[in-house]
Every structure is written in C-alpha cells, then in structure tokens.
Design a protein around this motif. Structure first.
Motif, PDB file in Angstrom:
ATOM      1  N   PHE A 123       0.836  -1.192   0.000  1.00 19.45           N
ATOM      2  CA  PHE A 123       0.000   0.000   0.000  1.00 19.45           C
ATOM      3  C   PHE A 123       0.878   1.251   0.000  1.00 19.45           C
ATOM      4  O   PHE A 123       1.893   1.305   0.697  1.00 19.45           O
ATOM      5  N   VAL A 124       0.453   2.251  -0.771  1.00 16.43           N
ATOM      6  CA  VAL A 124       1.154   3.525  -0.805  1.00 16.43           C
ATOM      7  C   VAL A 124       0.281   4.650  -0.253  1.00 16.43           C
ATOM      8  O   VAL A 124       0.674   5.351   0.672  1.00 16.43           O
ATOM      9  N   ALA A 125      -0.892   4.819  -0.849  1.00 14.85           N
ATOM     10  CA  ALA A 125      -1.779   5.911  -0.450  1.00 14.85           C
ATOM     11  C   ALA A 125      -3.202   5.604  -0.895  1.00 14.85           C
ATOM     12  O   ALA A 125      -3.407   4.835  -1.832  1.00 14.85           O
ATOM     13  N   ALA A 126      -4.179   6.237  -0.224  1.00 15.82           N
ATOM     14  CA  ALA A 126      -5.578   6.068  -0.596  1.00 15.82           C
ATOM     15  C   ALA A 126      -6.325   7.358  -0.300  1.00 15.82           C
ATOM     16  O   ALA A 126      -5.897   8.166   0.531  1.00 15.82           O
ATOM     17  N   ILE A 127      -7.459   7.514  -0.991  1.00 17.62           N
ATOM     18  CA  ILE A 127      -8.280   8.706  -0.819  1.00 17.62           C
ATOM     19  C   ILE A 127      -9.746   8.287  -0.854  1.00 17.62           C
ATOM     20  O   ILE A 127     -10.138   7.434  -1.649  1.00 17.62           O
TER      21      ILE A 127
ATOM     22  N   TRP B 278     -13.936   8.598  -1.366  1.00 17.92           N
ATOM     23  CA  TRP B 278     -14.662   8.932  -2.576  1.00 17.92           C
ATOM     24  C   TRP B 278     -14.834  10.440  -2.745  1.00 17.92           C
ATOM     25  O   TRP B 278     -14.813  10.959  -3.860  1.00 17.92           O
ATOM     26  N   SER B 279     -14.961  11.151  -1.642  1.00 21.76           N
ATOM     27  CA  SER B 279     -15.165  12.601  -1.692  1.00 21.76           C
ATOM     28  C   SER B 279     -13.858  13.375  -1.736  1.00 21.76           C
ATOM     29  O   SER B 279     -13.844  14.563  -2.045  1.00 21.76           O
ATOM     30  N   GLY B 280     -12.778  12.701  -1.388  1.00 19.38           N
ATOM     31  CA  GLY B 280     -11.498  13.388  -1.278  1.00 19.38           C
ATOM     32  C   GLY B 280     -11.238  13.965   0.102  1.00 19.38           C
ATOM     33  O   GLY B 280     -10.188  14.559   0.328  1.00 19.38           O
ATOM     34  N   ALA B 281     -12.176  13.791   1.006  1.00 20.53           N
ATOM     35  CA  ALA B 281     -12.050  14.410   2.323  1.00 20.53           C
ATOM     36  C   ALA B 281     -11.015  13.716   3.204  1.00 20.53           C
ATOM     37  O   ALA B 281     -10.450  14.332   4.110  1.00 20.53           O
ATOM     38  N   PHE B 282     -10.789  12.433   2.951  1.00 19.15           N
ATOM     39  CA  PHE B 282      -9.870  11.663   3.791  1.00 19.15           C
ATOM     40  C   PHE B 282      -8.771  11.049   2.930  1.00 19.15           C
ATOM     41  O   PHE B 282      -9.034  10.507   1.865  1.00 19.15           O
ATOM     42  N   THR B 283      -7.545  11.126   3.444  1.00 17.88           N
ATOM     43  CA  THR B 283      -6.405  10.512   2.768  1.00 17.88           C
ATOM     44  C   THR B 283      -5.620   9.665   3.762  1.00 17.88           C
ATOM     45  O   THR B 283      -5.627   9.927   4.967  1.00 17.88           O
ATOM     46  N   TYR B 284      -4.940   8.663   3.217  1.00 20.45           N
ATOM     47  CA  TYR B 284      -4.201   7.714   4.038  1.00 20.45           C
ATOM     48  C   TYR B 284      -2.870   7.430   3.340  1.00 20.45           C
ATOM     49  O   TYR B 284      -2.836   7.317   2.113  1.00 20.45           O
ATOM     50  N   TYR B 285      -1.813   7.280   4.138  1.00 14.94           N
ATOM     51  CA  TYR B 285      -0.493   7.064   3.564  1.00 14.94           C
ATOM     52  C   TYR B 285       0.269   5.980   4.305  1.00 14.94           C
ATOM     53  O   TYR B 285       0.124   5.823   5.521  1.00 14.94           O
ATOM     54  N   ALA B 286       1.098   5.264   3.574  1.00 16.92           N
ATOM     55  CA  ALA B 286       2.056   4.376   4.210  1.00 16.92           C
ATOM     56  C   ALA B 286       3.101   5.223   4.922  1.00 16.92           C
ATOM     57  O   ALA B 286       3.434   6.322   4.470  1.00 16.92           O
ATOM     58  N   ASP B 287       3.621   4.711   6.020  1.00 10.37           N
ATOM     59  CA  ASP B 287       4.630   5.464   6.778  1.00 10.37           C
ATOM     60  C   ASP B 287       5.832   5.798   5.919  1.00 10.37           C
ATOM     61  O   ASP B 287       6.466   6.843   6.086  1.00 10.37           O
ATOM     62  N   SER B 288       6.168   4.923   4.989  1.00 13.54           N
ATOM     63  CA  SER B 288       7.369   5.102   4.171  1.00 13.54           C
ATOM     64  C   SER B 288       7.266   6.276   3.203  1.00 13.54           C
ATOM     65  O   SER B 288       8.291   6.748   2.704  1.00 13.54           O
ATOM     66  N   VAL B 289       6.049   6.761   2.936  1.00 10.62           N
ATOM     67  CA  VAL B 289       5.890   7.853   1.979  1.00 10.62           C
ATOM     68  C   VAL B 289       5.270   9.092   2.601  1.00 10.62           C
ATOM     69  O   VAL B 289       5.166  10.139   1.941  1.00 10.62           O
TER      70      VAL B 289
END
Length: 123
Positions: free
Chosen positions: A47-51, A53-64
């Motif tokens: 996993f790298v990143a996710a967003i 459907w609305s764009g309101a929430f984002t998630y990232y791997a610690d490495s990035v």
C-alpha cells in the motif's frame, strides 16, 4: 465497471519529483475510494496511499508520509499521486485501484486495478 489506466512513470534521479495519473472510465467513479499500490521486483505488493470517494480523507504508508500526496478530481475521473523527494527504494511498478470497501490499506478491498506504470529512481 471501472477501467483504470495509469501514466506518468519514468526514470528520475534521487531527490526528484514525479506525478502519476490514473484515468478512470465509468459513471460511478465518484462512488469509489481510490488507492495507489506498488510492487518492486522480488517483493510483495504494498500500500502507498488512498483517498476517500469525496477526497475528504487521505491515508499514507509510513514510508511515503510527508513526501507523497494523493488527490482526485471527480469531474475529470482522475486520481493523482504527487511524489517528491524520491528515493531509490521507491522504485517499483505503481498501480491505481478502486474500492468500495472499508480497509483501504488492504489490497483485497479493491475491486478494480490498472495495468501499472514503472517508476525508477536512480542516478
């Protein structure tokens, strides 16, 4: 049904930047959360990143975290991954994926995948 096509991968020097794009087809694009995953040779997909459907929430791997940024434009059916301060360990095939699931860090939650785009970080 959602079809995904990634672009923007190329050879870049360490410390450089790239922006990956993912073009989605289908009228229901805005109802999907979107994610970016990557797979380096000999390694498992991660996993790298996710967003949301609305764009309101984002998630990232610690490495990035702090170096990469995910965004989307629902009007254009596009998702982007801005990658800064690239490192050789970021070298991988990067995949865009669409999910109606909850656990966006988990690949099995994704219903549709693109074919991938190669990112190589090397001097």
């Amino acid at each position: 049904q959602v079809q995904l096509v990634e672009s923007g991968g190329e050879l870049v020097q360490p410390g450089g930047s790239l922006r990956l794009s993912c073009a989605a087809s289908g009228r229901t694009f805005s109802s999907y959360a979107m994610g970016w995953f990557r797979q380096a040779p000999g390694k498992e997909r991660e996993f790298v990143a996710a967003i949301s459907w609305s764009g309101a929430f984002t998630y990232y791997a610690d490495s990035v975290k702090g170096r990469f940024g995910i965004s989307r434009d629902n009007a254009k059916n596009m998702v982007y991954l801005q990658m800064n301060s690239l490192k050789p360990e970021d070298t991988a095939v990067y995949y865009c994926a669409a999910s109606r699931g909850t656990w966006l860090r988990v690949g099995s939650e994704y219903d549709y995948w693109g074919q991938g785009t190669q990112v190589t970080v090397s001097s």
